[in-house]
Design a protein around this motif. Structure first.
Motif, mmCIF file in Angstrom:
data_model
loop_
_atom_site.group_PDB
_atom_site.id
_atom_site.type_symbol
_atom_site.label_atom_id
_atom_site.label_comp_id
_atom_site.label_asym_id
_atom_site.label_seq_id
_atom_site.Cartn_x
_atom_site.Cartn_y
_atom_site.Cartn_z
ATOM 1 N N MET A 1 0.839 -1.041 0.065
ATOM 2 C CA MET A 1 0.192 -0.063 0.117
ATOM 3 C C MET A 1 0.763 1.240 -0.044
ATOM 4 S SD MET A 1 -2.669 1.166 3.057
ATOM 5 C CE MET A 1 -4.033 1.754 2.481
ATOM 6 N N ALA A 2 0.670 2.219 -1.007
ATOM 7 C CA ALA A 2 1.451 3.411 -0.840
ATOM 8 C C ALA A 2 0.743 4.344 0.129
ATOM 9 C CB ALA A 2 1.061 3.856 -2.216
ATOM 10 N N VAL A 3 1.543 5.229 0.680
ATOM 11 C CA VAL A 3 1.622 6.398 1.204
ATOM 12 C C VAL A 3 1.517 7.566 0.357
ATOM 13 C CG1 VAL A 3 2.279 7.572 3.285
ATOM 14 C CG2 VAL A 3 2.505 5.313 3.289
ATOM 15 N N VAL A 4 0.319 8.291 0.733
ATOM 16 C CA VAL A 4 0.048 9.504 -0.106
ATOM 17 C C VAL A 4 -0.013 10.931 0.980
ATOM 18 C CG1 VAL A 4 -1.380 10.664 -1.850
ATOM 19 C CG2 VAL A 4 -1.061 8.411 -1.842
ATOM 20 N N ALA A 5 0.780 11.829 0.616
ATOM 21 C CA ALA A 5 0.888 12.902 1.543
ATOM 22 C C ALA A 5 -0.177 13.722 1.156
ATOM 23 C CB ALA A 5 2.181 13.747 1.429
ATOM 24 N N MET A 6 -1.254 14.232 2.116
ATOM 25 C CA MET A 6 -2.170 15.064 1.789
ATOM 26 C C MET A 6 -2.190 16.453 2.737
ATOM 27 S SD MET A 6 -3.870 13.756 -0.846
ATOM 28 C CE MET A 6 -5.559 14.533 -0.756
ATOM 29 N N TRP A 7 -2.669 17.550 2.402
ATOM 30 C CA TRP A 7 -2.685 18.706 3.060
ATOM 31 C C TRP A 7 -4.007 19.282 3.163
ATOM 32 C CZ3 TRP A 7 1.358 17.393 0.177
ATOM 33 C CH2 TRP A 7 2.716 17.586 0.604
ATOM 34 N N LYS A 8 -4.424 19.374 4.332
ATOM 35 C CA LYS A 8 -5.869 19.670 4.914
ATOM 36 C C LYS A 8 -5.922 21.214 5.157
ATOM 37 C CE LYS A 8 -9.535 18.403 7.777
ATOM 38 N NZ LYS A 8 -9.807 17.789 9.068
ATOM 39 N N CYS A 9 -6.839 21.839 4.872
ATOM 40 C CA CYS A 9 -7.035 23.294 4.761
ATOM 41 C C CYS A 9 -7.812 23.256 6.118
ATOM 42 C CB CYS A 9 -7.911 23.891 3.756
ATOM 43 S SG CYS A 9 -8.227 25.632 3.943
ATOM 44 N N ASP A 10 -7.221 24.235 7.002
ATOM 45 C CA ASP A 10 -7.624 24.454 8.440
ATOM 46 C C ASP A 10 -9.083 25.049 8.379
ATOM 47 O OD1 ASP A 10 -5.365 23.363 9.699
ATOM 48 O OD2 ASP A 10 -4.378 25.313 10.092
ATOM 49 N N ARG A 11 -9.307 25.984 7.597
ATOM 50 C CA ARG A 11 -10.757 26.627 7.606
ATOM 51 C C ARG A 11 -12.013 25.922 6.986
ATOM 52 N NH1 ARG A 11 -9.414 32.119 8.656
ATOM 53 N NH2 ARG A 11 -7.230 32.507 7.982
ATOM 54 N N ASP A 12 -11.553 25.155 6.007
ATOM 55 C CA ASP A 12 -13.006 24.201 5.418
ATOM 56 C C ASP A 12 -12.734 22.772 5.486
ATOM 57 O OD1 ASP A 12 -11.509 24.095 3.513
ATOM 58 O OD2 ASP A 12 -12.761 24.874 2.063
ATOM 59 N N GLY A 13 -11.513 22.303 5.566
ATOM 60 C CA GLY A 13 -11.550 20.971 5.732
ATOM 61 C C GLY A 13 -10.962 20.339 4.136
ATOM 62 N N ALA A 14 -10.927 21.074 3.446
ATOM 63 C CA ALA A 14 -10.676 20.829 1.885
ATOM 64 C C ALA A 14 -9.294 19.906 1.940
ATOM 65 C CB ALA A 14 -10.758 21.938 0.864
ATOM 66 N N MET A 15 -9.143 18.920 1.048
ATOM 67 C CA MET A 15 -7.827 18.192 0.993
ATOM 68 C C MET A 15 -7.205 18.590 -0.288
ATOM 69 S SD MET A 15 -7.731 16.636 3.922
ATOM 70 C CE MET A 15 -6.473 15.284 3.613
ATOM 71 N N PHE A 16 -5.837 18.371 -0.057
ATOM 72 C CA PHE A 16 -5.165 18.698 -1.404
ATOM 73 C C PHE A 16 -3.999 17.897 -1.192
ATOM 74 C CE2 PHE A 16 -7.304 22.852 -0.122
ATOM 75 C CZ PHE A 16 -7.581 23.285 -1.387
ATOM 76 N N ASP A 17 -3.382 17.636 -2.694
ATOM 77 C CA ASP A 17 -2.172 16.864 -2.799
ATOM 78 C C ASP A 17 -1.020 17.416 -2.778
ATOM 79 O OD1 ASP A 17 -2.436 18.156 -5.080
ATOM 80 O OD2 ASP A 17 -2.781 16.017 -6.356
ATOM 81 N N ASN A 18 -0.849 18.914 -2.662
ATOM 82 C CA ASN A 18 0.571 19.449 -2.576
ATOM 83 C C ASN A 18 0.355 20.718 -1.634
ATOM 84 O OD1 ASN A 18 -0.040 21.914 -4.206
ATOM 85 N ND2 ASN A 18 -0.224 20.640 -5.783
ATOM 86 N N LYS A 19 1.120 21.197 -0.954
ATOM 87 C CA LYS A 19 1.188 22.199 0.013
ATOM 88 C C LYS A 19 0.935 23.541 -0.757
ATOM 89 C CE LYS A 19 3.876 24.014 3.894
ATOM 90 N NZ LYS A 19 5.216 24.169 4.518
ATOM 91 N N LYS A 20 1.360 23.701 -1.779
ATOM 92 C CA LYS A 20 1.306 25.183 -2.343
ATOM 93 C C LYS A 20 -0.244 25.392 -2.657
ATOM 94 C CE LYS A 20 2.293 27.793 -6.540
ATOM 95 N NZ LYS A 20 2.603 27.560 -7.730
ATOM 96 N N ASP A 21 -0.939 24.424 -3.079
ATOM 97 C CA ASP A 21 -2.490 24.665 -3.461
ATOM 98 C C ASP A 21 -3.278 24.646 -2.168
ATOM 99 O OD1 ASP A 21 -2.035 24.381 -6.005
ATOM 100 O OD2 ASP A 21 -2.592 22.291 -6.306
ATOM 101 N N ALA A 22 -2.791 24.093 -1.110
ATOM 102 C CA ALA A 22 -3.534 23.957 0.136
ATOM 103 C C ALA A 22 -3.395 25.544 0.630
ATOM 104 C CB ALA A 22 -3.066 23.165 1.083
ATOM 105 N N GLU A 23 -2.061 26.180 0.459
ATOM 106 C CA GLU A 23 -1.931 27.327 1.252
ATOM 107 C C GLU A 23 -2.628 28.561 0.418
ATOM 108 O OE1 GLU A 23 2.295 27.552 1.437
ATOM 109 O OE2 GLU A 23 2.402 26.642 3.640
ATOM 110 N N GLU A 24 -2.614 28.469 -0.792
ATOM 111 C CA GLU A 24 -3.428 29.090 -1.876
ATOM 112 C C GLU A 24 -4.692 29.275 -1.494
ATOM 113 O OE1 GLU A 24 -4.469 29.455 -6.445
ATOM 114 O OE2 GLU A 24 -2.273 28.902 -5.985
#
Length: 106
Positions: A1-24
């Motif tokens: 099983m592969a591990v996939v890094a995900m970033w979660k937006c604190d404000r609405d819980g949206a999940m992103f596959d890269n930090k830049k998009d999450a911060e934007e």
């Protein structure tokens, strides 16, 4: 099983596959919240739901607004004309394009 890094937006819980998009996305939501607060502070009688919708609209279109404020106000109407010619329901915001649902991640 592969591990996939995900970033979660604190404000609405949206999940992103890269930090830049999450911060934007988080910055856009912060801008929307501040615009909403500004509207509620200075414009009496605007329902909370409407001021939140206005805040999101302006935050999502911040780049167009910046161009309009620098002397090209017509750009706002050109953009609206282009988006109104698209079929209803097919348009998505930039933020929606960048969100990765949790189900798709695993």
């Amino acid at each position: 099983m592969a591990v996939v890094a995900m970033w979660k937006c604190d404000r609405d819980g949206a999940m992103f596959d890269n930090k830049k998009d999450a911060e934007e996305h988080d910055k856009m939501l912060e801008l929307a919240a501040n615009i909403t607060a500004l509207i509620e502070l200075h414009v009496a009688g605007v329902p909370e739901e409407a001021s939140e919708a206005i805040g999101m609209l302006l935050a999502e279109r911040r780049d167009l607004l910046a161009k309009a404020l620098k002397g090209k106000p017509e750009i706002l109407l050109q953009q609206d004309e282009e988006s109104s010619s698209e079929p209803q329901g097919s348009a998505t915001t930039d933020a929606e394009d960048k969100v990765t649902p949790l189900a798709a991640a695993g």
